[in-house]
Design an enzyme around this catalytic site. Structure first.
Site, PDB file in Angstrom:
ATOM      1  N   HIS A 132     -12.243   9.867   5.772  1.00 13.98           N
ATOM      2  CA  HIS A 132     -12.041   8.442   6.007  1.00 13.98           C
ATOM      3  C   HIS A 132     -11.652   8.108   7.448  1.00 13.98           C
ATOM      4  O   HIS A 132     -12.151   7.145   8.027  1.00 13.98           O
ATOM      5  CB  HIS A 132     -10.929   7.975   5.054  1.00 13.98           C
ATOM      6  CG  HIS A 132     -10.597   6.532   5.111  1.00 13.98           C
ATOM      7  ND1 HIS A 132     -11.514   5.543   4.816  1.00 13.98           N
ATOM      8  CD2 HIS A 132      -9.445   5.873   5.419  1.00 13.98           C
ATOM      9  CE1 HIS A 132     -10.937   4.353   4.926  1.00 13.98           C
ATOM     10  NE2 HIS A 132      -9.689   4.531   5.310  1.00 13.98           N
ATOM     11  N   ARG A 156      -1.957   9.320   8.837  1.00 11.88           N
ATOM     12  CA  ARG A 156      -1.800   7.891   9.156  1.00 11.88           C
ATOM     13  C   ARG A 156      -1.270   7.113   7.958  1.00 11.88           C
ATOM     14  O   ARG A 156      -1.754   7.269   6.835  1.00 11.88           O
ATOM     15  CB  ARG A 156      -3.155   7.308   9.558  1.00 11.88           C
ATOM     16  CG  ARG A 156      -3.137   5.820   9.814  1.00 11.88           C
ATOM     17  CD  ARG A 156      -4.489   5.354  10.287  1.00 11.88           C
ATOM     18  NE  ARG A 156      -5.505   5.521   9.276  1.00 11.88           N
ATOM     19  CZ  ARG A 156      -5.958   4.550   8.491  1.00 11.88           C
ATOM     20  NH1 ARG A 156      -5.486   3.325   8.602  1.00 11.88           N
ATOM     21  NH2 ARG A 156      -6.884   4.791   7.604  1.00 11.88           N
ATOM     22  N   ARG A 199      -1.196   9.229   1.282  1.00 11.25           N
ATOM     23  CA  ARG A 199      -2.609   9.528   1.058  1.00 11.25           C
ATOM     24  C   ARG A 199      -2.945  11.001   0.923  1.00 11.25           C
ATOM     25  O   ARG A 199      -3.753  11.395   0.088  1.00 11.25           O
ATOM     26  CB  ARG A 199      -3.382   9.017   2.266  1.00 11.25           C
ATOM     27  CG  ARG A 199      -4.259   7.898   1.924  1.00 11.25           C
ATOM     28  CD  ARG A 199      -4.864   7.318   3.112  1.00 11.25           C
ATOM     29  NE  ARG A 199      -4.816   5.887   2.877  1.00 11.25           N
ATOM     30  CZ  ARG A 199      -5.415   5.008   3.613  1.00 11.25           C
ATOM     31  NH1 ARG A 199      -6.100   5.389   4.658  1.00 11.25           N
ATOM     32  NH2 ARG A 199      -5.350   3.741   3.319  1.00 11.25           N
ATOM     33  N   GLU A 206       0.857  -1.195   0.000  1.00 11.11           N
ATOM     34  CA  GLU A 206       0.000   0.000   0.000  1.00 11.11           C
ATOM     35  C   GLU A 206       0.886   1.236   0.000  1.00 11.11           C
ATOM     36  O   GLU A 206       2.090   1.156   0.283  1.00 11.11           O
ATOM     37  CB  GLU A 206      -0.949  -0.004   1.205  1.00 11.11           C
ATOM     38  CG  GLU A 206      -2.137  -0.938   0.992  1.00 11.11           C
ATOM     39  CD  GLU A 206      -3.147  -0.937   2.122  1.00 11.11           C
ATOM     40  OE1 GLU A 206      -3.010  -0.148   3.068  1.00 11.11           O
ATOM     41  OE2 GLU A 206      -4.078  -1.753   2.051  1.00 11.11           O
ATOM     42  N   HIS A 213      -9.485   9.831   2.258  1.00  7.48           N
ATOM     43  CA  HIS A 213      -9.003   8.744   1.394  1.00  7.48           C
ATOM     44  C   HIS A 213      -9.116   9.215  -0.045  1.00  7.48           C
ATOM     45  O   HIS A 213     -10.134   9.779  -0.445  1.00  7.48           O
ATOM     46  CB  HIS A 213      -9.838   7.476   1.615  1.00  7.48           C
ATOM     47  CG  HIS A 213      -9.164   6.238   1.097  1.00  7.48           C
ATOM     48  ND1 HIS A 213      -9.014   5.991  -0.248  1.00  7.48           N
ATOM     49  CD2 HIS A 213      -8.584   5.196   1.743  1.00  7.48           C
ATOM     50  CE1 HIS A 213      -8.376   4.830  -0.397  1.00  7.48           C
ATOM     51  NE2 HIS A 213      -8.099   4.333   0.797  1.00  7.48           N
TER      52      HIS A 213
HETATM   53  P1  FAD Z   1     -15.259   0.922  15.033  1.00 10.90           P
HETATM   54  O1  FAD Z   1     -14.918  -0.324  14.355  1.00 10.90           O
HETATM   55  O2  FAD Z   1     -15.880   1.992  14.233  1.00 10.90           O
HETATM   56  O3  FAD Z   1     -16.233   0.578  16.241  1.00 10.90           O
HETATM   57  C1  FAD Z   1     -16.827   1.625  16.998  1.00 10.90           C
HETATM   58  C2  FAD Z   1     -17.933   1.017  17.830  1.00 10.90           C
HETATM   59  O4  FAD Z   1     -18.377   1.961  18.800  1.00 10.90           O
HETATM   60  C3  FAD Z   1     -19.165   0.631  17.033  1.00 10.90           C
HETATM   61  O5  FAD Z   1     -19.618  -0.600  17.536  1.00 10.90           O
HETATM   62  C4  FAD Z   1     -20.161   1.745  17.373  1.00 10.90           C
HETATM   63  O6  FAD Z   1     -21.513   1.368  17.233  1.00 10.90           O
HETATM   64  C5  FAD Z   1     -19.800   1.984  18.807  1.00 10.90           C
HETATM   65  N1  FAD Z   1     -20.195   3.295  19.356  1.00 10.90           N
HETATM   66  C6  FAD Z   1     -19.907   4.519  18.868  1.00 10.90           C
HETATM   67  N2  FAD Z   1     -20.416   5.461  19.685  1.00 10.90           N
HETATM   68  C7  FAD Z   1     -21.031   4.815  20.699  1.00 10.90           C
HETATM   69  C8  FAD Z   1     -21.753   5.245  21.848  1.00 10.90           C
HETATM   70  N3  FAD Z   1     -21.976   6.539  22.132  1.00 10.90           N
HETATM   71  N4  FAD Z   1     -22.255   4.310  22.684  1.00 10.90           N
HETATM   72  C9  FAD Z   1     -22.093   2.980  22.414  1.00 10.90           C
HETATM   73  N5  FAD Z   1     -21.434   2.518  21.322  1.00 10.90           N
HETATM   74  C10 FAD Z   1     -20.896   3.431  20.500  1.00 10.90           C
HETATM   75  N6  FAD Z   1      -7.813   0.514   8.765  1.00 10.90           N
HETATM   76  C11 FAD Z   1      -6.788  -0.338   8.548  1.00 10.90           C
HETATM   77  O7  FAD Z   1      -5.875  -0.437   9.370  1.00 10.90           O
HETATM   78  N7  FAD Z   1      -6.778  -1.114   7.426  1.00 10.90           N
HETATM   79  C12 FAD Z   1      -7.760  -1.057   6.485  1.00 10.90           C
HETATM   80  O8  FAD Z   1      -7.719  -1.771   5.510  1.00 10.90           O
HETATM   81  C13 FAD Z   1      -8.816  -0.143   6.684  1.00 10.90           C
HETATM   82  N8  FAD Z   1      -9.803  -0.024   5.763  1.00 10.90           N
HETATM   83  C14 FAD Z   1     -10.873   0.769   6.040  1.00 10.90           C
HETATM   84  C15 FAD Z   1     -11.931   0.820   5.148  1.00 10.90           C
HETATM   85  C16 FAD Z   1     -13.063   1.555   5.433  1.00 10.90           C
HETATM   86  C17 FAD Z   1     -14.202   1.614   4.468  1.00 10.90           C
HETATM   87  C18 FAD Z   1     -13.127   2.282   6.657  1.00 10.90           C
HETATM   88  C19 FAD Z   1     -14.333   3.078   7.004  1.00 10.90           C
HETATM   89  C20 FAD Z   1     -12.063   2.264   7.537  1.00 10.90           C
HETATM   90  C21 FAD Z   1     -10.929   1.515   7.239  1.00 10.90           C
HETATM   91  N9  FAD Z   1      -9.851   1.461   8.115  1.00 10.90           N
HETATM   92  C22 FAD Z   1      -8.818   0.611   7.877  1.00 10.90           C
HETATM   93  C23 FAD Z   1      -9.907   2.141   9.408  1.00 10.90           C
HETATM   94  C24 FAD Z   1     -10.295   1.105  10.479  1.00 10.90           C
HETATM   95  O9  FAD Z   1     -11.257   0.245   9.952  1.00 10.90           O
HETATM   96  C25 FAD Z   1     -10.838   1.751  11.713  1.00 10.90           C
HETATM   97  O10 FAD Z   1      -9.985   2.781  12.144  1.00 10.90           O
HETATM   98  C26 FAD Z   1     -10.975   0.731  12.820  1.00 10.90           C
HETATM   99  O11 FAD Z   1     -11.757  -0.343  12.377  1.00 10.90           O
HETATM  100  C27 FAD Z   1     -11.601   1.375  14.019  1.00 10.90           C
HETATM  101  O12 FAD Z   1     -11.936   0.390  14.947  1.00 10.90           O
HETATM  102  P2  FAD Z   1     -12.658   0.830  16.280  1.00 10.90           P
HETATM  103  O13 FAD Z   1     -12.972  -0.406  17.013  1.00 10.90           O
HETATM  104  O14 FAD Z   1     -11.862   1.888  16.941  1.00 10.90           O
HETATM  105  O15 FAD Z   1     -13.999   1.550  15.768  1.00 10.90           O
HETATM  106  C1  SIN Z   2      -7.730   0.922   2.114  1.00  6.71           C
HETATM  107  O1  SIN Z   2      -7.938  -0.275   1.943  1.00  6.71           O
HETATM  108  O2  SIN Z   2      -7.382   1.693   1.242  1.00  6.71           O
HETATM  109  C2  SIN Z   2      -7.926   1.473   3.477  1.00  6.71           C
HETATM  110  C3  SIN Z   2      -6.743   1.191   4.280  1.00  6.71           C
HETATM  111  C4  SIN Z   2      -6.723   2.057   5.502  1.00  6.71           C
HETATM  112  O3  SIN Z   2      -7.561   2.938   5.674  1.00  6.71           O
HETATM  113  O4  SIN Z   2      -5.799   1.858   6.308  1.00  6.71           O
END
Ligand code: FAD
Ligand code: SIN
Length: 526
Positions: free
Chosen positions: A334, A369, A273, A111, A227
């Site tokens: 993103h 990032r 990015r 990447e 993104h």
């Molecule tokens: P999340 O997975 O968003 O979970 C947050 C949780 O908190 C959810 O369950 C939500 O409902 C809950 N919540 C929120 N507010 C409240 C509240 N007030 N009360 C109770 N519950 C609440 N990162 C990478 O490293 N590699 C990748 O390939 C990558 N691809 C991505 C592709 C996409 C389309 C997106 C959107 C992001 C991507 N990212 C990637 C970023 C990465 O996915 C996220 O940063 C990571 O998954 C965040 O995890 P998290 O558990 O912190 O948050």
């Molecule tokens: C992607 O697959 O391009 C997202 C990867 C990331 O947000 O880290």
């Protein structure tokens, strides 16, 4: 009332992984505002970065991360991230995450801004879904108490220590309080603040708003990652087209079919990015178009459905065979680099309150990032939270856990208050459909003092008009207004351009700004 050892807010990778580790230390409650698996994690495509391949090393991963962060990474946190990465990947494999393999070895993708192929993936481009399903099944089997559709609305804090969470149960319309000795925020990101974004509806910045209201420090909120390549089709929400597609050889072309990235950066399509996103915007302006194209038609046609099955299927469902037709794309909000400020143990400045995942600011991302470092950050720092919490008693009178933890990383920047602003009479009524375009246009990829001031005044005026929330949408909107203010005010203060933060009126980085902007409610009172 029951007293939990750990109350975890959120059920993405951060909430679930932390819950599974915490279970070994006591009683765990997970609160999540939607169903267990609705989160950013589920949509992650590219994968997880870790130096597990031949020719790679934590040192190389460290250097790439520091370079992407444009001078603002916390080097200690990055060292920990990159050194502990291979062990955390092993943990995830033990939980059952089925990473893709090639000739019997873990398959590694490339990447942007990674100097070697380093990204582990699962199900091709379904990495996040595979992780979420694996961890949510493990949580369901574990007996951990899980309350879905329960939105945390406030942290209960007394004498500088957290002792629980107030939450709104949207199934029954009631508010409840839960008590616990440690509260771990794992509420994810906030890209829903922007009109064009890659995130699901839950990404409304709640954890940052809760923490700020409770007196926690919030850092780096001006750094929002856009993104470069989200699908841009009329009437279709911006669906991510993974950076790994460029890693496989995808080429960005403008609407006149010209490949343009080499004109902007020697790394061309694999530039960091922020550079790719701004270059696309420049090209769109030059050609008076609202999109560019990502061309993979030169790749062997069988590669695409096999390597990117979700992207291929999604586009096909919308009438695009991407093996034959270039994909129309444009940048979209993103990821939020800023968040609840923690030290390298996930501790905040409030005793007993931890944060991990996208809502936290551990310092590993700096101003920009590196792709696929966020899932990794969750694994590394969640584990450290549980190491730190081990043996700590629920006492709110423990001197060690009061106030600022001893091991807070010395990231410069004294906390300051949000600027007080006079409300304006010339502001549209608050709604999501007013907030998202405001943030996109005035606090988006290209910023200026004028636009940021307009956003800051509008958001401050809206904040004064907020009523008592009555359901999930109004809780979320209130949180988004506060988080938008934190972003706009931080972006106004930072009079330079660095990483993902670009200002027309200060278009270069300034050595004077090699520091962090940290907000804390009540900071001026000491
Ligand atoms: P999340 O997975 O968003 O979970 C947050 C949780 O908190 C959810 O369950 C939500 O409902 C809950 N919540 C929120 N507010 C409240 C509240 N007030 N009360 C109770 N519950 C609440 N990162 C990478 O490293 N590699 C990748 O390939 C990558 N691809 C991505 C592709 C996409 C389309 C997106 C959107 C992001 C991507 N990212 C990637 C970023 C990465 O996915 C996220 O940063 C990571 O998954 C965040 O995890 P998290 O558990 O912190 O948050
Ligand atoms: C992607 O697959 O391009 C997202 C990867 C990331 O947000 O880290």
């Amino acid at each position: 009332m029951k007293d939990y050892d750990f109350i975890i807010v959120g059920s993405g990778i951060a909430g679930l992984y932390t819950a599974l580790l915490a279970r070994q230390q006591g009683e765990v409650l997970v609160l999540t505002k939607a169903s267990i698996d609705e989160c950013n994690t589920k949509y992650a495509q590219g994968g997880i970065a870790a130096a597990v391949g031949r020719g790679d090393s934590p040192e190389l991963h460290y250097r790439d991360t520091i370079a992407a962060g444009a001078g603002l990474c916390d080097s200690e946190a990055v060292r920990i991230l990159t050194q502990e990465a291979p062990d955390r990947i092993t943990d995830l494999i033990k939980f059952g995450v089925p990473f893709d393999t090639l000739n019997g070895e873990i398959a590694l993708a490339r990447e942007a801004a990674h100097s070697v192929p380093r990204i582990l993936h699962a199900g091709g481009d379904a990495t996040g879904e595979r992780i979420e399903v694996t961890l949510s099944n493990a949580v369901r089997r574990s007996g951990i108490k899980l309350l879905e559709h329960c939105l945390a609305s406030d942290l209960l804090v007394k004498d500088g220590a957290v002792h629980g969470v107030r939450a709104f149960d949207s199934r029954y319309g009631v508010t409840e309080e839960f008590l616990g000795r440690c509260v771990i925020l794992a509420t994810g990101g906030a890209a829903q603040l922007f009109k064009y974004n890659t995130n699901p509806e839950i990404a409304t910045g709640d954890g940052v708003a809760l923490a700020y209201k409770a007196g926690a420090e919030i850092a780096d909120m001006e750094f929002v990652q856009f993104h470069p390549t989200a699908l841009r089709l009329p009437g279709v929400a911006p669906f991510l087209i993974s950076e790994a597609v460029r890693g496989e050889g995808g080429i960005l072309r403008n609407v006149e079919n010209g490949a343009f990235m080499a004109e902007y950066c020697p790394q061309a399509d694999l530039a960091p990015r922020d550079i790719v996103a701004r270059s696309i915007v420049a090209e769109m302006r030059k050609t008076h178009a609202d999109r560019v194209f990502l061309d993979i038609t030169h790749l062997p046609p069988r590669t695409i459905p096999a390597r990117f099955p979700q992207i291929y299927r999604f586009c096909l469902d919308h009438g695009l065979d991407i093996t034959k037709t270039p994909v129309p794309v444009a940048p979209a909000a993103h990821y939020v680099m800023g968040g609840v400020k923690t030290n390298v143990w996930g501790e905040t400045n409030i005793a007993g309150l931890f944060a991990c995942g996208e809502c936290a600011c551990t310092g590993v991302h700096g101003a920009n990032r590196l792709a696929s470092n966020s899932l990794l950050e969750v694994l590394v720092f969640s584990k450290r939270i549980l190491e730190r919490a081990k043996g700590q008693r629920p006492s709110t009178s423990s001197g060690q856990r009061r106030g600022r933890p001893a091991s807070v990383t010395p990231r410069s920047g004294e906390a300051c208050e949000l600027e007080e602003r006079e409300p304006s009479g010339n502001v549209p009524p608050l709604s999501l459909s007013a907030l998202q375009p405001l943030m996109w246009e005035k606090v988006g990829i290209l910023r200026s003092r004028e636009g940021l001031e307009e956003a800051a005044i509008t958001l401050a005026t809206w904040e004064r008009s907020l009523g008592l929330p009555t359901g999930r949408p109004s809780y979320e909107l209130n949180h988004m207004v506060l988080v938008g203010r934190l972003m706009a005010e931080a972006a106004l203060l930072r009079e330079e351009s660095r990483g993902a933060h670009f200002r027309f009126d200060f278009s270069s980085p300034s050595p004077a700004w090699l520091k962090h902007i940290v907000f804390r409610k009540g900071a001026s009172e000491g």
